[in-house]
Design an enzyme around this catalytic site. Structure first.
Site: not given
Ligand code: GUN
Length: 284
Positions: A51, A95, A118
């Protein structure tokens, strides 16, 4: 035919890069993404590295905030509040998975909706559910982009989604439904899985078991999308689909690696750019 996620993700990232450059020329700032990590889950380390690398490629400023495994809910939530209040931060992701002592849902729902790149928060999920504009979960969002790229119209088709996770299966089903597919969701308690899969014009599998989808479960000419990220006996990355055999019956199929994975990262960056644009009220 292969659905080449790697090539499509590169195309998306090139577009993001160009837009970031244009915006920087006008506003003298670039979007900023913050990744919050707890502990050292080996898979998370790889995802995060990818990422950060991809963000750097497109010119998005990305920062990693790392906590030791024993961090508390309150400490994490305090950090999220600080990031919410930082006007220079456009996107925040935590995460997953988090260690067991932390409350994943509570923590994620502290992220400001406008920075929830997200798309895991309740507000963005609710908006998706209602067919409203929202920040969308990157993996299913990427799969929809992949289908669009290959001019695959899902309207009226029977899409079968195997897996009902909050990150992939459920939002995938809603995105397909929002584009007028007839959607069936299968899961570990589905009794006649093979029969249902055989009805699919579009089969999306996200269960995390290698060779879970075999040739005899796929209707000839079906479109097969493999979300799996598993390791085979030799330690090599493989999906949920028995690719070698299913490829012979499917009309289109995503490979692993090089299918859905790269798109997830591209769409996270797209969401970060979209959040930057929306938060500043920029008209594009
Ligand atoms: N863990 C596995 N996939 C994802 C993802 O897309 N986002 C986050 N935050 N964690 C993950």
């Amino acid at each position: 035919m292969l659905l080449d996620g790697k090539a499509v993700s590169l195309h998306i990232k090139e577009n993001i890069k160009e837009k970031v450059l244009q915006l920087n020329n006008i506003y003298n700032s670039v979007p900023k993404l913050v990744v919050v990590q707890v502990g050292n889950n080996p898979a998370s380390n790889v995802y995060i590295k990818n990422k950060l690398k991809a963000a750097s490629f497109v010119g998005i400023d990305a920062e990693l905030i790392h906590f030791e495994e024993n961090v508390t809910n309150d400490e994490l939530i305090d950090t999220i509040h600080k990031l919410n209040n930082d006007i220079n931060v456009d996107g925040i992701i935590v995460q997953l998975p988090l260690p067991k002592h932390l409350n994943e849902n509570d923590i994620i729902n502290e992220i400001d909706n406008s920075k929830d790149v997200d798309g895991f928060g309740l507000v963005n999920k609710g908006k998706l559910f209602c067919g409203l504009d929202s920040l969308k979960s990157a993996t299913p969002f990427g799969i929809m982009e992949l289908l669009h790229h290959y001019n695959i119209n899902v309207s009226g088709k029977h899409a079968v989604v195997v897996g009902r996770s909050n990150i992939v299966g459920k939002p995938m089903a809603i995105m397909l439904l929002n584009e007028n597919a007839t959607v069936t969701v299968c899961h570990s308690r589905t009794t006649n899985l093979k029969e249902v899969c055989l009805q699919a014009d579009i089969l999306v599998c996200a269960v995390g078991k290698s060779k879970f989808i075999t040739e005899d479960m796929v209707k000839p000419g079906a479109i097969v999308v493999d979300v799996g990220m598993n390791k085979n006996e030799e330690g090599k990355l493989c999906g949920d689909v028995d690719f070698t055999n299913v490829e012979k019956v499917a009309s289109y199929i995503t490979p692993v690696p090089g299918g859905v994975g790269p798109l997830t990262i591209a769409m996270l960056l797209q969401n970060t750019l979209n959040a930057y644009i929306a938060r500043r009220g920029i008209k594009c």
